[in-house]
Write a protein that holds these residues in place. Structure first.
Motif, mmCIF file in Angstrom:
data_model
loop_
_atom_site.group_PDB
_atom_site.id
_atom_site.type_symbol
_atom_site.label_atom_id
_atom_site.label_comp_id
_atom_site.label_asym_id
_atom_site.label_seq_id
_atom_site.Cartn_x
_atom_site.Cartn_y
_atom_site.Cartn_z
ATOM 1 N N ASP A 1 0.823 -1.210 0.000
ATOM 2 C CA ASP A 1 0.000 0.000 0.000
ATOM 3 C C ASP A 1 0.858 1.262 0.000
ATOM 4 O O ASP A 1 0.338 2.355 -0.217
ATOM 5 C CB ASP A 1 -0.942 0.013 1.200
ATOM 6 N N ASN A 2 2.149 1.130 0.233
ATOM 7 C CA ASN A 2 3.057 2.279 0.218
ATOM 8 C C ASN A 2 3.619 2.585 -1.163
ATOM 9 O O ASN A 2 4.446 3.470 -1.306
ATOM 10 C CB ASN A 2 4.196 2.069 1.229
ATOM 11 N N VAL A 3 3.173 1.856 -2.174
ATOM 12 C CA VAL A 3 3.589 2.147 -3.543
ATOM 13 C C VAL A 3 2.817 3.362 -4.042
ATOM 14 O O VAL A 3 1.587 3.380 -4.005
ATOM 15 C CB VAL A 3 3.363 0.936 -4.477
ATOM 16 N N VAL A 4 3.544 4.371 -4.485
ATOM 17 C CA VAL A 4 2.931 5.567 -5.061
ATOM 18 C C VAL A 4 2.717 5.356 -6.557
ATOM 19 O O VAL A 4 1.653 5.647 -7.096
ATOM 20 C CB VAL A 4 3.818 6.816 -4.815
ATOM 21 N N SER A 5 3.743 4.814 -7.240
ATOM 22 C CA SER A 5 3.669 4.641 -8.680
ATOM 23 C C SER A 5 4.700 3.615 -9.147
ATOM 24 O O SER A 5 5.820 3.588 -8.647
ATOM 25 C CB SER A 5 3.934 5.989 -9.370
ATOM 26 N N VAL A 6 4.298 2.796 -10.090
ATOM 27 C CA VAL A 6 5.237 1.922 -10.786
ATOM 28 C C VAL A 6 5.741 2.752 -11.967
ATOM 29 O O VAL A 6 4.962 3.126 -12.840
ATOM 30 C CB VAL A 6 4.556 0.624 -11.265
ATOM 31 N N LEU A 7 7.018 3.073 -11.965
ATOM 32 C CA LEU A 7 7.558 3.995 -12.960
ATOM 33 C C LEU A 7 8.046 3.305 -14.223
ATOM 34 O O LEU A 7 7.797 3.773 -15.328
ATOM 35 C CB LEU A 7 8.707 4.808 -12.350
ATOM 36 N N GLU B 1 12.942 -12.510 -17.274
ATOM 37 C CA GLU B 1 13.446 -11.759 -16.132
ATOM 38 C C GLU B 1 12.865 -10.354 -16.233
ATOM 39 O O GLU B 1 12.776 -9.795 -17.324
ATOM 40 C CB GLU B 1 14.976 -11.688 -16.136
ATOM 41 N N VAL B 2 12.442 -9.797 -15.086
ATOM 42 C CA VAL B 2 11.867 -8.451 -15.065
ATOM 43 C C VAL B 2 12.480 -7.667 -13.923
ATOM 44 O O VAL B 2 12.628 -8.183 -12.811
ATOM 45 C CB VAL B 2 10.323 -8.494 -14.895
ATOM 46 N N ASP B 3 12.855 -6.406 -14.206
ATOM 47 C CA ASP B 3 13.310 -5.490 -13.150
ATOM 48 C C ASP B 3 12.348 -4.310 -13.105
ATOM 49 O O ASP B 3 11.466 -4.185 -13.964
ATOM 50 C CB ASP B 3 14.758 -5.054 -13.349
ATOM 51 N N ALA B 4 12.478 -3.449 -12.097
ATOM 52 C CA ALA B 4 11.514 -2.354 -11.947
ATOM 53 C C ALA B 4 12.109 -1.173 -11.187
ATOM 54 O O ALA B 4 13.072 -1.328 -10.433
ATOM 55 C CB ALA B 4 10.269 -2.852 -11.209
ATOM 56 N N ILE B 5 11.493 -0.040 -11.401
ATOM 57 C CA ILE B 5 11.708 1.153 -10.585
ATOM 58 C C ILE B 5 10.333 1.601 -10.123
ATOM 59 O O ILE B 5 9.425 1.772 -10.957
ATOM 60 C CB ILE B 5 12.401 2.276 -11.377
ATOM 61 N N VAL B 6 10.162 1.750 -8.823
ATOM 62 C CA VAL B 6 8.889 2.202 -8.271
ATOM 63 C C VAL B 6 9.121 3.371 -7.332
ATOM 64 O O VAL B 6 10.201 3.509 -6.740
ATOM 65 C CB VAL B 6 8.110 1.082 -7.544
ATOM 66 N N GLU B 7 8.105 4.187 -7.202
ATOM 67 C CA GLU B 7 8.125 5.269 -6.216
ATOM 68 C C GLU B 7 7.312 4.809 -5.024
ATOM 69 O O GLU B 7 6.203 4.272 -5.178
ATOM 70 C CB GLU B 7 7.513 6.532 -6.797
#
Length: 157
Positions: free
Chosen positions: A88-94, A147-153
């Motif tokens: 719930d602390n995810v603001v945005s999946v960038l 394989e998947v990587d990510a950047i989230v806010e």
């Protein structure tokens, strides 16, 4: 750890987070800088056991291949929860970066990567929409299919 609203949503669509997501080499599963969380690539394994293997073969099943990308996303979500305390602390999946083990000339890497993208959008709505790169490569760790990587806010602590 208390179950978040996002985890309830995950359960309502018949999915759950793994109980672990171990690193396969000398790197961190995530690194935070301010409100940005940079997540290392996750392969399609469940609790450290590889499940989908590459490269993509002729006549492959797109639904199954998308499940491999979705499994990568579940591993990413496990690490997001570890870092942020709650989904719930995810603001945005960038941004997502997706890698599909496939032969030269394979055209459907982005369709397979949609398995990860669709999960983030289903869980987070508009905040789950992201920029993405999807490429095909000749091989991945543990002979994984995806394989998947990510950047989230995430919300500031």
């Amino acid at each position: 750890m208390e179950t978040s609203g996002i985890e309830h949503k995950l359960q309502s669509i018949g999915l759950e987070l793994p109980t672990s997501s171990p690193s396969r080499a000398n790197f961190l599963p995530y690194k935070q800088s301010g409100s940005l969380l940079f997540l290392a690539g996750q392969i399609c394994e469940w609790n450290g056991v590889p499940q989908f293997f590459g490269p993509v073969k002729d006549g492959y099943d797109l639904t199954e291949a998308k499940k491999a990308a979705e499994m990568c996303a579940l591993n990413l979500l496990f690490n997001i929860r570890q870092a942020a305390g709650s989904l719930d602390n995810v603001v945005s999946v960038l941004r997502l970066g997706a890698f599909v083990s496939a032969p030269s000339g394979f055209p459907d890497g982005p369709k397979i990567a949609d398995g990860a993208s669709e999960l983030f959008i289903n869980l987070f709505g508009e905040s789950g929409r992201h920029a993405r790169t999807a490429v095909c490569v000749s091989s991945l760790p543990a002979n994984a299919l995806v394989e998947v990587d990510a950047i989230v806010e995430i919300k500031a602590g």
